[in-house]
Design an enzyme around this catalytic site. Structure first.
Site, PDB file in Angstrom:
ATOM      1  N   ASN A   1       0.806  -1.218   0.000  1.00  0.00           N
ATOM      2  CA  ASN A   1       0.000   0.000   0.000  1.00  0.00           C
ATOM      3  C   ASN A   1       0.844   1.275   0.000  1.00  0.00           C
ATOM      4  OD1 ASN A   1      -2.441   1.781   0.915  1.00  0.00           O
ATOM      5  ND2 ASN A   1      -0.899   2.003   2.542  1.00  0.00           N
TER       6      ASN A   1
ATOM      7  N   TYR B   1       4.545   8.574 -11.427  1.00  0.00           N
ATOM      8  CA  TYR B   1       3.500   7.913 -10.637  1.00  0.00           C
ATOM      9  C   TYR B   1       2.653   7.015 -11.543  1.00  0.00           C
ATOM     10  CZ  TYR B   1      -0.431   7.517  -7.314  1.00  0.00           C
ATOM     11  OH  TYR B   1      -1.412   7.042  -6.465  1.00  0.00           O
TER      12      TYR B   1
ATOM     13  N   LYS C   1       2.588   2.922 -11.202  1.00  0.00           N
ATOM     14  CA  LYS C   1       1.326   2.206 -10.930  1.00  0.00           C
ATOM     15  C   LYS C   1       0.972   1.258 -12.080  1.00  0.00           C
ATOM     16  CE  LYS C   1       0.248   3.888  -6.837  1.00  0.00           C
ATOM     17  NZ  LYS C   1       0.385   3.041  -5.639  1.00  0.00           N
TER      18      LYS C   1
ATOM     19  N   VAL D   1      -9.649   8.853  -2.283  1.00  0.00           N
ATOM     20  CA  VAL D   1      -9.860   8.591  -0.854  1.00  0.00           C
ATOM     21  C   VAL D   1      -9.306   9.758  -0.027  1.00  0.00           C
ATOM     22  CG1 VAL D   1      -9.574   6.877   0.976  1.00  0.00           C
ATOM     23  CG2 VAL D   1      -9.515   6.145  -1.414  1.00  0.00           C
TER      24      VAL D   1
ATOM     25  N   THR E   1      -7.286  11.172   2.226  1.00  0.00           N
ATOM     26  CA  THR E   1      -6.042  10.894   2.958  1.00  0.00           C
ATOM     27  C   THR E   1      -5.086  12.084   2.779  1.00  0.00           C
ATOM     28  OG1 THR E   1      -4.800   9.978   1.107  1.00  0.00           O
ATOM     29  CG2 THR E   1      -6.257   8.444   2.277  1.00  0.00           C
TER      30      THR E   1
HETATM   31  N1  LIG Z   1      -5.808   8.654  -1.561  1.00  0.00           N
HETATM   32  C1  LIG Z   1      -6.143   8.457  -2.819  1.00  0.00           C
HETATM   33  O1  LIG Z   1      -7.054   9.112  -3.346  1.00  0.00           O
HETATM   34  C2  LIG Z   1      -5.438   7.410  -3.635  1.00  0.00           C
HETATM   35  C3  LIG Z   1      -5.864   7.220  -4.954  1.00  0.00           C
HETATM   36  C4  LIG Z   1      -5.236   6.247  -5.728  1.00  0.00           C
HETATM   37  C5  LIG Z   1      -4.227   5.476  -5.181  1.00  0.00           C
HETATM   38  N2  LIG Z   1      -3.823   5.693  -3.891  1.00  0.00           N
HETATM   39  C6  LIG Z   1      -2.743   4.844  -3.374  1.00  0.00           C
HETATM   40  O2  LIG Z   1      -3.084   4.371  -2.080  1.00  0.00           O
HETATM   41  C7  LIG Z   1      -1.915   4.088  -1.341  1.00  0.00           C
HETATM   42  C8  LIG Z   1      -2.014   4.720   0.048  1.00  0.00           C
HETATM   43  O3  LIG Z   1      -2.075   6.128  -0.101  1.00  0.00           O
HETATM   44  P1  LIG Z   1      -2.809   7.110   0.913  1.00  0.00           P
HETATM   45  O4  LIG Z   1      -3.754   7.897   0.108  1.00  0.00           O
HETATM   46  O5  LIG Z   1      -3.272   6.377   2.108  1.00  0.00           O
HETATM   47  O6  LIG Z   1      -1.565   8.090   1.203  1.00  0.00           O
HETATM   48  P2  LIG Z   1      -0.804   8.538   2.540  1.00  0.00           P
HETATM   49  O7  LIG Z   1      -1.766   8.879   3.614  1.00  0.00           O
HETATM   50  O8  LIG Z   1       0.152   9.562   2.064  1.00  0.00           O
HETATM   51  O9  LIG Z   1      -0.047   7.212   2.982  1.00  0.00           O
HETATM   52  C9  LIG Z   1       1.099   6.749   2.340  1.00  0.00           C
HETATM   53  C10 LIG Z   1       1.774   5.744   3.248  1.00  0.00           C
HETATM   54  O10 LIG Z   1       2.932   5.255   2.557  1.00  0.00           O
HETATM   55  C11 LIG Z   1       4.028   5.288   3.429  1.00  0.00           C
HETATM   56  N3  LIG Z   1       5.301   5.483   2.736  1.00  0.00           N
HETATM   57  C12 LIG Z   1       5.603   6.424   1.805  1.00  0.00           C
HETATM   58  N4  LIG Z   1       6.905   6.351   1.478  1.00  0.00           N
HETATM   59  C13 LIG Z   1       7.432   5.337   2.227  1.00  0.00           C
HETATM   60  C14 LIG Z   1       8.739   4.786   2.364  1.00  0.00           C
HETATM   61  N5  LIG Z   1       9.783   5.275   1.668  1.00  0.00           N
HETATM   62  N6  LIG Z   1       8.930   3.768   3.221  1.00  0.00           N
HETATM   63  C15 LIG Z   1       7.908   3.281   3.945  1.00  0.00           C
HETATM   64  N7  LIG Z   1       6.648   3.752   3.855  1.00  0.00           N
HETATM   65  C16 LIG Z   1       6.420   4.781   3.015  1.00  0.00           C
HETATM   66  C17 LIG Z   1       3.750   6.480   4.349  1.00  0.00           C
HETATM   67  O11 LIG Z   1       4.434   6.307   5.581  1.00  0.00           O
HETATM   68  P3  LIG Z   1       5.715   7.157   6.068  1.00  0.00           P
HETATM   69  O12 LIG Z   1       5.595   8.515   5.450  1.00  0.00           O
HETATM   70  O13 LIG Z   1       5.603   7.119   7.543  1.00  0.00           O
HETATM   71  O14 LIG Z   1       6.882   6.377   5.560  1.00  0.00           O
HETATM   72  C18 LIG Z   1       2.247   6.368   4.546  1.00  0.00           C
HETATM   73  O15 LIG Z   1       1.966   5.514   5.636  1.00  0.00           O
HETATM   74  C19 LIG Z   1      -0.748   4.637  -2.181  1.00  0.00           C
HETATM   75  O16 LIG Z   1      -0.119   3.581  -2.861  1.00  0.00           O
HETATM   76  C20 LIG Z   1      -1.431   5.560  -3.171  1.00  0.00           C
HETATM   77  O17 LIG Z   1      -0.696   5.694  -4.365  1.00  0.00           O
HETATM   78  C21 LIG Z   1      -4.402   6.640  -3.111  1.00  0.00           C
END
Ligand SMILES: NC(=O)c1ccc[n+]([C@@H]2O[C@H](COP(=O)([O-])OP(=O)(O)OC[C@H]3O[C@@H](n4cnc5c(N)ncnc54)[C@H](OP(=O)(O)O)[C@@H]3O)[C@@H](O)[C@H]2O)c1
Length: 263
Positions: free
Chosen positions: A100, A167, A171, A202, A204
């Protein structure tokens, strides 16, 4: 005398969940739900998550938290070896990996980006998941148990966005890993199931970053500002629930590229 929690665990199918990116957003919500269900959870992110640790204590649930930077790709095999040392091979019934963790950075047009930031981007979004999957499949090859991997993808794997070239590419790469590995697993003695899931838009911290981006770096910014203003973002807990239910969906064979908005 057994304590109540010991009795509960003894009658429970022993499932273990490895989740990356659990310090915020979707990953945190997935871990939260699983801890409430008293599942055994391994969390990986750079920052720690005190709320999850507290919840796990309160629920007497097994939580192992690894503060780990997934860009340290050479340390990933060691990390997975350590995680698997805590998995009881006699009683385990399922092992699940949810890739994730992800980042949007660096956003902006190719031609203006910093090269080492591009490298780091692919390490987090594509290389680390590939290595985690490789180690997972290696360490579970001989186990006749349920094994499911979910890669958290994005609509950006299929729709191109100016300002998100890396990105989108990472993906799309993740989806292709899913499809190819699913073919490989078809003939494995104890196959693992691999799925890709786009979570939709979502609510976030990643969406906050999108809304704060400069129009020159991300021309589609206003679309995401409007979605937020009209309350069109999905909640993290609903999203987490859907992702967890996909882990246990026996109608899925592996190799599917799914979008939560179509479920
Ligand atoms: N939110 C959306 O609308 C959306 C849409 C499409 C896809 N996604 C995908 O959903 C997934 C989760 O995203 P989210 O929206 O929940 O974003 P988020 O709140 O920014 O969470 C991202 C998570 O990834 C971790 N992360 C980032 N870089 C890292 C690293 N180098 N090592 C370890 N952990 C790392 C972060 O933890 P740390 O910073 O503590 O390391 C954080 O816990 C992602 O893959 C994103 O691309 C999200």
């Amino acid at each position: 005398m057994f304590s109540h929690s010991t009795l509960y665990l003894n009658h429970h199918a022993m499932n273990y969940f490895i989740i990356t990116g659990t310090s915020s957003g979707i990953g945190e919500a997935i871990a939260n739900r699983l801890i409430h269900r008293r599942e055994k959870v391994f969390c990986i992110s750079r920052r720690e998550n005190p709320a999850l640790n507290l919840l796990a204590k309160r629920e007497h649930s097994g939580l192992w938290y690894y503060q780990f930077d997934l860009r340290s790709t050479s340390k990933i095999p060691g990390l997975m070896k350590e995680i698997f040392s805590f998995i009881d091979k006699e009683t385990v019934s399922g092992i699940f990996l949810i890739n994730n963790a992800g980042t949007l950075m660096p956003t902006g047009f190719s031609g203006t980006l910093n090269n080492s930031e591009i490298e780091e981007h692919y390490k987090t979004n594509l290389l680390a998941p590939a290595l985690l999957i490789n180690e997972f499949l290696k360490l579970t090859a001989e186990l006749n148990i349920k094994k499911t991997i979910i890669n958290i993808s994005s609509g950006a794997a299929v729709s191109a966005y100016a300002g998100w070239s890396n990105y989108c590419a990472a993906k799309a790469g993740l989806d292709m890993l899913t499809r190819s590995i699913a073919l490989e697993q078809k003939n494995a003695p104890f196959p693992a199931k691999v799925l890709s899931v786009a979570p939709g838009i979502v609510d976030t911290p990643m969406q906050e970053i999108i809304r704060e981006s400069k129009v020159e770096q991300f021309p589609m910014k206003e679309k995401f500002v409007a979605l937020h203003q009209t309350n069109k973002l999905a909640g993290t807990d609903d999203t987490a629930q859907k992702i967890i239910s996909l882990l246990f969906d026996n109608s899925l064979l592996g190799g599917e590229i799914l979008d939560i908005r179509n479920l």
